[in-house]
Scaffold this motif. Structure first.
Motif, PDB file in Angstrom:
ATOM      1  N   ALA A  78       3.123   8.627   6.190  1.00 31.14           N
ATOM      2  CA  ALA A  78       3.713   8.681   4.847  1.00 31.14           C
ATOM      3  C   ALA A  78       4.472   7.400   4.527  1.00 31.14           C
ATOM      4  CB  ALA A  78       4.635   9.897   4.730  1.00 31.14           C
ATOM      5  N   ILE A  79       5.254   6.894   5.471  1.00 31.10           N
ATOM      6  CA  ILE A  79       6.083   5.710   5.201  1.00 31.10           C
ATOM      7  C   ILE A  79       5.232   4.449   5.103  1.00 31.10           C
ATOM      8  CG2 ILE A  79       7.903   4.218   6.126  1.00 31.10           C
ATOM      9  CD1 ILE A  79       9.184   6.755   7.325  1.00 31.10           C
ATOM     10  N   ILE A  80       4.278   4.278   6.001  1.00 33.74           N
ATOM     11  CA  ILE A  80       3.449   3.070   5.978  1.00 33.74           C
ATOM     12  C   ILE A  80       2.606   3.031   4.706  1.00 33.74           C
ATOM     13  CG2 ILE A  80       1.510   1.901   7.117  1.00 33.74           C
ATOM     14  CD1 ILE A  80       2.782   2.949   9.802  1.00 33.74           C
ATOM     15  N   ARG A  81       2.063   4.172   4.312  1.00 40.32           N
ATOM     16  CA  ARG A  81       1.308   4.225   3.053  1.00 40.32           C
ATOM     17  C   ARG A  81       2.228   3.890   1.871  1.00 40.32           C
ATOM     18  NH1 ARG A  81      -3.660   3.442   0.838  1.00 40.32           N
ATOM     19  NH2 ARG A  81      -4.000   4.781  -0.977  1.00 40.32           N
ATOM     20  N   THR A  82       3.447   4.391   1.896  1.00 37.90           N
ATOM     21  CA  THR A  82       4.407   4.093   0.834  1.00 37.90           C
ATOM     22  C   THR A  82       4.711   2.597   0.791  1.00 37.90           C
ATOM     23  OG1 THR A  82       5.407   6.296   0.998  1.00 37.90           O
ATOM     24  CG2 THR A  82       6.737   4.577  -0.037  1.00 37.90           C
ATOM     25  N   GLY A  83       4.926   1.983   1.945  1.00 36.27           N
ATOM     26  CA  GLY A  83       5.193   0.551   2.000  1.00 36.27           C
ATOM     27  C   GLY A  83       4.048  -0.274   1.453  1.00 36.27           C
ATOM     28  N   ALA A  84       2.807   0.171   1.711  1.00 36.31           N
ATOM     29  CA  ALA A  84       1.643  -0.556   1.194  1.00 36.31           C
ATOM     30  C   ALA A  84       1.540  -0.405  -0.319  1.00 36.31           C
ATOM     31  CB  ALA A  84       0.374  -0.043   1.868  1.00 36.31           C
ATOM     32  N   LEU A  85       1.709   0.820  -0.833  1.00 33.65           N
ATOM     33  CA  LEU A  85       1.576   1.048  -2.274  1.00 33.65           C
ATOM     34  C   LEU A  85       2.659   0.332  -3.074  1.00 33.65           C
ATOM     35  CD1 LEU A  85       0.633   4.845  -2.495  1.00 33.65           C
ATOM     36  CD2 LEU A  85      -0.873   2.873  -2.769  1.00 33.65           C
ATOM     37  N   THR A  86       3.861   0.275  -2.519  1.00 30.59           N
ATOM     38  CA  THR A  86       4.964  -0.406  -3.210  1.00 30.59           C
ATOM     39  C   THR A  86       4.954  -1.907  -2.953  1.00 30.59           C
ATOM     40  OG1 THR A  86       6.425   0.081  -1.339  1.00 30.59           O
ATOM     41  CG2 THR A  86       6.489   1.607  -3.214  1.00 30.59           C
ATOM     42  N   ARG A  87       4.008  -2.368  -2.139  1.00 37.86           N
ATOM     43  CA  ARG A  87       3.874  -3.785  -1.784  1.00 37.86           C
ATOM     44  C   ARG A  87       5.190  -4.336  -1.254  1.00 37.86           C
ATOM     45  NH1 ARG A  87       1.928  -4.360  -6.932  1.00 37.86           N
ATOM     46  NH2 ARG A  87       2.916  -6.392  -7.205  1.00 37.86           N
ATOM     47  N   SER A  88       5.778  -3.566  -0.359  1.00 37.72           N
ATOM     48  CA  SER A  88       7.016  -3.985   0.297  1.00 37.72           C
ATOM     49  C   SER A  88       6.662  -4.491   1.692  1.00 37.72           C
ATOM     50  CB  SER A  88       8.005  -2.824   0.389  1.00 37.72           C
ATOM     51  OG  SER A  88       9.164  -3.224   1.089  1.00 37.72           O
ATOM     52  N   GLU A  89       6.544  -5.800   1.822  1.00 43.41           N
ATOM     53  CA  GLU A  89       6.116  -6.384   3.093  1.00 43.41           C
ATOM     54  C   GLU A  89       7.126  -6.102   4.199  1.00 43.41           C
ATOM     55  OE1 GLU A  89       3.854 -10.402   4.606  1.00 43.41           O
ATOM     56  OE2 GLU A  89       5.287 -10.593   2.952  1.00 43.41           O
TER      57      GLU A  89
END
Length: 206
Positions: A78-89
């Motif tokens: 859930a967190i890694i997918r969220t980081g990718a969608l929000t483009r938070s490197e």
């Protein structure tokens, strides 16, 4: 205000990392970490700019990461997918670096979790039905700020109610974290993974 207030702190183009001295509650938050090795130091020093919200943010993160019953792999999907969608490197890179191997996420799964257009594009052979459902939940939260009735019912069939809440918080809390990390230009931590091309840090189009 740009740059950093100290030559010993990583420079930010927006919110400088805060050097000491700190208020007691901020000092406790800056020094507090449950991580061994790679640790979100720059995030803690950025949060130190607010004596109330910074410690409160860290307290919530601690609950989400270390005090919930949700399986670690489910939470990190859930967190890694969220980081990718929000483009938070920063967010994506830290969670890939600290948790991907530990959770048994291999290179092919990381690629799909990071780059798939939506949950439908996930390869059935790489993911369980429950894992695909986690990505569906994250995608719906990101794009619609809620989940569908079908997703809600499926979550309830797959996890106890408390863990359904934890799944939603895993994505929602780290969505908030990503917005702060992106907006404040928190410097990336040395040693953390970087986005694979063509994924790039979020920015407002010209």
């Amino acid at each position: 205000m740009t740059g950093s207030a100290s030559p010993f702190l990583a420079p930010s183009t927006r919110l400088p990392l805060r050097p000491p001295p700190y208020e007691p509650e901020v000092a406790a938050a800056v020094q507090s970490t449950a991580f061994k090795g790679l640790s979100p130091v720059n995030l803690r020093l950025a949060l130190a700019n607010h004596s109330k919200l910074g410690p409160a943010f860290q307290a919530m993160a601690h609950v989400v990461l270390f005090q919930c019953a949700l399986p670690e792999r489910d939470r990190e999907i859930a967190i890694i997918r969220t980081g990718a969608l929000t483009r938070s490197e920063y967010e994506w890179g830290m969670h890939i670096s600290i948790y991907a191997d530990r959770c048994g996420l291999d290179a092919a799964q990381v690629r799909e979790l990071t780059g798939s257009a939506d949950w439908h594009a996930l390869s059935p052979g790489l993911w369980s039905d429950k894992e695909r459902l986690i990505v569906r939940m994250v995608d719906e939260l990101h794009h619609h700020c809620t989940v569908s009735d079908q997703t809600w019912q499926s979550l309830g069939a797959g996890w106890p109610q408390e863990q359904v809440i934890e799944l939603i918080f895993a994505s929602s809390f780290y969505h908030m974290a990503a917005l702060f990390l992106n907006s404040a230009a928190v410097p990336l931590e040395p040693g953390a993974e970087r986005f694979p091309a063509p994924l790039a840090q979020a920015k407002v189009p010209a």
